[in-house]
Design an enzyme around this catalytic site. Sequence first.
Site, PDB file in Angstrom:
ATOM      1  CG  ASP A 395      -1.964   1.083   1.187  1.00 46.41           C
ATOM      2  OD1 ASP A 395      -2.005   1.841   0.193  1.00 46.41           O
ATOM      3  OD2 ASP A 395      -2.743   1.206   2.151  1.00 46.41           O
ATOM      4  CB  CYS A 422      -4.685   6.580  -3.000  1.00 48.69           C
ATOM      5  SG  CYS A 422      -2.995   7.202  -2.817  1.00 48.69           S
TER       6      CYS A 422
END
Length: 464
Positions: A395, A422
């Site tokens: 991540d 993201c």
Amino acid sequence: MARKSKTELVMVHFTGIADKGMAVGRTDDGRVVFCKGPVPGDQAEILLTKKQKGVFQGHVKHYVALSPDRITPFCSHFESCGGCKWQHLSYARQLAEKEIQIHDAFRRIARIEPKEFLPVKACALTTEYRNKLEFSFSSKRWWSEKEMETMQTPDKQEALGFHAPGSFDKIVQIDHCHLQAEPSNSIRNFVRKFTQDNEYTYWDAKTHTGLMRNMVVRTATTGETMVVIVFSQNNTEKIHSLLNSVKLSFPEITSLFYVVNSKFNDSLNDQEFILFDGKPEIAEKLGSLNFLISPKSFFQTNTLQTKVLYDIALDFAGLEGHESVFDLYTGLGSIALYISARAKHVTGIELIEEAIEDARKNALNNHIENVGFIVGDVKNELQKLSSKPDVIFVDPPRSGLHAEVVESILNLAPEKIVYISCNPSTQARDAALFSAKYYLDKVQPVDMFPHTLHIENVVQLKLR
């Protein structure tokens, strides 16, 4: 001879959304146009003002037809604040556009096709979904055209709110923000009134003067609240006067901090957070786990949707209890701890030492013993580890994975990689780099931030 005008009025049919709140469409002769204000489905006369790299930008002169997906924004600050740029677009159409964004990233950037594109997971809450907001003080308030028209003489110039789009020193005064639940708005408005009534000076980003700089509010699903107020100098009398008033007026604040930041920039990771009142952390729940969050901790800003995100990642990992797992960029260990009950052992790696301190504290607090945490740069630490993991979770920051990290993972060759991001563009780029040994099995977008272009995405990569 008269000079030829550089502007041109054209009809544009808008079909999608793009970066920075822009809608994208085409003229009747096929030219691509970007413009702020329209939504997909609108048809408008656009005054072209700029051309860059073969595409045009312009301003709306007149709407000819409005999209059936256009809705009335719910926030009074919509036209000035740059936060929720797509409030005027129905949530169903927002989700559809975000799916297109994901599909385009993998098909156009990575040029790879997953076995399965799963539909985007909608957010249950489309307002008051954030657990953290940062506000800025400024001696220069941003006035909208509507405010200027109705105002005979300018009111107070000081403002507490968000930066106006494209402005580093002017702040949009925020009376009510729909992104965070109470007591966020009440605390911010109290602080603004107290500081203005008592003539506290506000920060001027050009001259680097003014006492009041920033303010951070964190709220948790447990009901606990953290407030951090940032000052430019250690004026003890004024600091204590404000904080005592905040403390007395808002007993629900469980952690009250302040920071003295005399630097020119607003970054706080290198600053000392001084606990004025309450506890050093706030408690948050994620599934069955309890997390203690300190002022410097990174925690996903949409708590309820984070559980949805992590459940998908856990499902993609397919853990059966015997696996060794690496969690890269672990932060305060939220993923590592969340998946620990389904793995034999989890190793989390994170560069920020304070985050690892929080991770270890949270492991102890939740009585989890099959996790270990390493402080260090992921690209360096991976090369030191001799054990081979069965599954790797990543991540990373928006910039994606460093080339050396990709190489190390390829050398370790875990059976599965679960990649959360993201930034679909850098995620797609990295997925293509893994294609020498891995195939892209599943792609699952998760909407964490309604009314914005941002989208989280989870992909499952399997060893060939």
